[in-house]
Design an enzyme around this catalytic site. Structure first.
Site, PDB file in Angstrom:
ATOM      1  N   PRO A  82      30.411  31.043  30.503  1.00 20.76           N
ATOM      2  CG  PRO A  82      29.535  32.886  27.905  1.00 20.76           C
ATOM      3  CD  PRO A  82      28.362  31.511  29.423  1.00 20.76           C
ATOM      4  CB  CYS A  83      34.076  33.482  33.638  1.00 22.69           C
ATOM      5  SG  CYS A  83      33.264  31.801  34.059  1.00 22.69           S
ATOM      6  CD  GLN A  84      32.124  36.594  28.567  1.00 23.76           C
ATOM      7  OE1 GLN A  84      31.644  36.607  29.282  1.00 23.76           O
ATOM      8  NE2 GLN A  84      31.635  36.834  27.273  1.00 23.76           N
TER       9      GLN A  84
END
Ligand SMILES: C[S@@+](CC[C@H](N)C(=O)[O-])C[C@H]1O[C@@H](n2cnc3c(N)ncnc32)[C@H](O)[C@@H]1O
Length: 351
Positions: A82-84
């Protein structure tokens, strides 16, 4: 075709859509790591090797993972962190602590030094800040000695009955390379994916009610011993009445004005289009309805749209199953990536 077997570890593996595609392409997946126990139950149940590790990847070290796989060689690392945490302020990249998950992927690549890696993510990772995030990711891997190619892939180009887009970063330790995956000639439609599954629920592992009606259905049923995860959602009478007014492929715009706003999201009251690949399925928000029946797709129908074969069984609660399916990389797209990578690795080794 390259006969060598490559060892893989899958980071943020979920229920294992990405792993399954690599297995289908002949890779040996040693381990899937995730912190979500439900998804790991499904992963363990469906993967040949089935080894999983439940761990927070931002906290675990390369050594710990290495111990888990008994110090076997790792040729390829795959995964979708996840690259939020990526954003841009002016001309500067903001280093957000939520990026620790992305950094753990980089850390594992640094530790294992695999021949190649595949990092998959949302397409807009390539365009944030006019490409600054893309450049920064490439730079991190270049520092470790990798050449990196980025692509946006459309799942329906690889035999998946769904127009889901995903970005991939493919890294290779030795040599420059292109990464153009051959596309299928025929896009599989939603009807070709689902038309053999009945309107109502099917008792667990009971036989199919009709013969396969498309090539895709033949492939999906290949190792199946009966239908699983096909339990329909019972909607209330009002929901059924409203969705009955929406035609195949239609949406809220097909409803009378006073009903259009009954749900406050623009994707609400969408019916899949039987003659096209499906729109991207979600994790079970109940806004997308079957092209013919007045209900949302079952877990099995969602799995078909993602190209999970029928012998892949989803475990834990139904809510969890929808989330596991919707989160996954479509296995047939993963398989296409894996096959292309194998060609490149094999070319490299024959030099
Ligand atoms: C998009 S899903 C992965 C889907 C998977 N690649 C597939 O094809 O089925 C992302 C996964 O990251 C996992 N995850 C999020 N934060 C994590 C963390 N800190 N450590 C380990 N796993 C994490 C989630 O539980 C979720 O299963």
């Amino acid at each position: 075709m390259n006969k060598k077997t490559y060892n893989v570890i899958d980071l943020f593996c979920g229920c294992g859509g990405l792993s399954l595609g690599f297995e289908q392409a002949g890779y040996n997946v040693l381990l899937g790591i995730d912190m979500w126990q439900d998804a790991l139950e499904t992963y363990k149940h469906n993967h040949k090797n089935g080894a999983t590790l439940c761990a927070d990847l931002s906290k675990i070290s390369g050594e710990e993972v290495d111990r888990e796989i008994k110090f076997q060689r790792v040729d390829v690392i795959i995964g979708g962190p996840p690259c939020q945490g990526f954003s841009v302020a002016g001309k500067r990249l903001v280093d957000d602590e939520r990026n620790s998950l992305y950094k753990s992927f980089v850390r594992m690549v640094e530790y294992f030094s695999p021949k190649a890696f595949v990092l998959e993510n949302v397409p807009n990772i390539l365009s944030i800040g006019g490409g600054m995030v893309r450049e920064s990711i490439i730079h991190d891997f270049q520092k470790l000695g990798y050449n990196v190619v980025t692509k946006v892939l459309l799942a329906s180009d690889y035999g998946v009955p769904q127009n889901r887009r995903r970005a991939i970063f493919v890294g290779l330790k030795d040599g420059a390379f292109d990464f153009d995956i051959p596309k299928v000639e025929h896009k599989v439609t939603t009807a070709e994916a689902l038309s053999d599954l009945p309107e109502g629920s099917q008792s667990y592992k009971s036989g199919y009610e009709c013969a396969p009606q498309s090539e895709f259905q033949i492939i999906m049923r290949r190792n199946s011993k009966g239908v699983m995860n096909h339990e329909v959602t019972i909607h209330n009478a009002q929901t059924k009445e409203i969705i009955a007014m929406v035609p195949d492929g239609g949406n809220y715009k097909d409803l009378p004005l006073h009903l259009r706003e009954t749900r406050k999201v623009h994707i609400a009251w969408t019916r899949l289009n039987s003659q096209k690949p499906s729109i991207t399925i979600d994790t079970g928000h109940r806004h997308h309805f079957h092209y013919k029946w007045n209900r949302v797709p079952t877990v099995r129908e969602s799995a078909r749209i993602q190209s999970f074969p029928d012998d892949f069984e989803f475990l834990c609660s139904r809510t969890s199953q929808y989330k596991q399916v919707g989160n996954a990389v479509p296995p047939l797209m993963a398989k296409a990536i894996a096959e292309q990578l194998k060609i490149i690795l094999s070319c490299q080794e024959s030099k």
